[in-house]
Enzyme design. Sequence first.
Site, PDB file in Angstrom:
ATOM      1  N   ASP A  44       0.847  -1.199   0.000  1.00 48.30           N
ATOM      2  CA  ASP A  44       0.000   0.000   0.000  1.00 48.30           C
ATOM      3  C   ASP A  44       0.885   1.253   0.000  1.00 48.30           C
ATOM      4  OD1 ASP A  44       0.824  -0.189   2.629  1.00 48.30           O
ATOM      5  OD2 ASP A  44      -1.183   0.058   3.499  1.00 48.30           O
ATOM      6  N   SER A  45       2.223   1.046  -0.006  1.00 46.26           N
ATOM      7  CA  SER A  45       3.151   2.153  -0.274  1.00 46.26           C
ATOM      8  C   SER A  45       2.872   2.747  -1.648  1.00 46.26           C
ATOM      9  CB  SER A  45       4.603   1.667  -0.198  1.00 46.26           C
ATOM     10  OG  SER A  45       4.790   0.513  -1.004  1.00 46.26           O
ATOM     11  N   ASP A  83      -1.005  -6.088  -0.170  1.00 43.52           N
ATOM     12  CA  ASP A  83      -1.356  -5.461   1.105  1.00 43.52           C
ATOM     13  C   ASP A  83      -2.858  -5.266   1.235  1.00 43.52           C
ATOM     14  OD1 ASP A  83       0.719  -5.012   2.865  1.00 43.52           O
ATOM     15  OD2 ASP A  83       1.353  -3.138   1.912  1.00 43.52           O
ATOM     16  N   LYS A 113      -1.109  -9.368   2.907  1.00 52.69           N
ATOM     17  CA  LYS A 113      -0.348  -8.917   4.089  1.00 52.69           C
ATOM     18  C   LYS A 113      -1.204  -7.918   4.862  1.00 52.69           C
ATOM     19  CE  LYS A 113       3.370  -5.974   3.828  1.00 52.69           C
ATOM     20  NZ  LYS A 113       2.873  -4.810   4.566  1.00 52.69           N
ATOM     21  N   GLU A 115      -1.275  -5.469   8.709  1.00 48.89           N
ATOM     22  CA  GLU A 115      -0.457  -4.909   9.784  1.00 48.89           C
ATOM     23  C   GLU A 115      -1.080  -5.177  11.155  1.00 48.89           C
ATOM     24  OE1 GLU A 115       0.110  -0.733   8.972  1.00 48.89           O
ATOM     25  OE2 GLU A 115       0.967  -1.123   6.988  1.00 48.89           O
ATOM     26  N   GLU A 182       9.406  -4.096  10.335  1.00 51.33           N
ATOM     27  CA  GLU A 182       9.823  -2.812   9.747  1.00 51.33           C
ATOM     28  C   GLU A 182      10.360  -1.884  10.826  1.00 51.33           C
ATOM     29  OE1 GLU A 182       7.043  -1.004   7.028  1.00 51.33           O
ATOM     30  OE2 GLU A 182       8.157   0.888   6.992  1.00 51.33           O
TER      31      GLU A 182
HETATM   32  O1  KIV Z   1       3.602  -1.060   1.603  1.00 48.43           O
HETATM   33  C1  KIV Z   1       4.769  -1.482   1.583  1.00 48.43           C
HETATM   34  O2  KIV Z   1       5.533  -1.271   0.624  1.00 48.43           O
HETATM   35  C2  KIV Z   1       5.230  -2.246   2.731  1.00 48.43           C
HETATM   36  C3  KIV Z   1       6.698  -2.507   2.833  1.00 48.43           C
HETATM   37  C4  KIV Z   1       7.393  -1.259   3.179  1.00 48.43           C
HETATM   38  C5  KIV Z   1       6.996  -3.605   3.753  1.00 48.43           C
HETATM   39  O3  KIV Z   1       4.467  -2.613   3.550  1.00 48.43           O
END
Ligand code: KIV
Length: 275
Positions: A44-45, A83, A113, A115, A182
């Site tokens: 989600d970056s 994510d 993924k 959090e 992280e």
């Molecule tokens: O969203 C992302 O790119 C991440 C990584 C920084 C692990 O969660």
Amino acid sequence: MKNTVLTFKQAKEKGEKLSMLTAYDYSTARLIDESGVNSILVGDSLGNVILGYEDTISVTMEDMIHHSAAVARGAQNVLVICDMPFMSYQTSVYDAVVNAGRLMKEGRANAVKLEGGKEVCPQIKAIVDAGIPVCGHLGLTPQSINAFGGFKVQAKTEAAAKKLIADAKAVEAAGAFAVVLECVPAKLAELVTKELSIPTIGIGAGNVCDGQVLVYQDMLGMFTDFTPKFVKRFENIGEVMKRAFAAYDAEVKAGTFPDKEHEYTISDDVLEKLY
Ligand code: KIV
């Protein structure tokens, strides 16, 4: 050969390192897929590096599905992990399973993924029970940026470090196949890595983790708004791109591009009938 969750399990057992990079589109996914990297994270970056938001909070399920599907079309060998965006799983176990299912069904991800620690373990268990592999994410969890009050190294106090270890064990017990750590001290990440039987994937967590992940724009110098200490710039593609854009601009304006070799032809017979 296709990387799967079994590749992750076997790598941990054999002590082999795992590599992961983010990607958000088809052509980048193809390049990474051909490089030997084990896994692509559709992070989600993308909120930061693709959409230009200051954080990941505004990223939607539709954004993630759209980009995950593009990546999946370019991924033959890598394990594609997508994510779960902010508020797609925190709200309830039901929402978590439905949204994880959408990322797999519509986004064609191989795994998701999310959090958080103990508080999201019911969600992790339910998603895993539905047949969807889950990767955890602990330490600096960017979706909680407003609660943290900024991007800071996490788990430096005894209480916070003990909580991180307990959370990692809980995430493993809930069925996660891997966990991202992280921005945590390297010695703590080493301890967690030794305690867990699932692989730890570090980003700003030292090199004893079982694997590493980076945002590809960071490691290629394509995103310079903010560069965390843990980023290593493997190439400066950002500068290469800027030079190429400027060369194109100059050639267009000078009338030297396109050249003869870039033109299509038409026969003189046809041409003379046009006058
Ligand atoms: O969203 C992302 O790119 C991440 C990584 C920084 C692990 O969660």
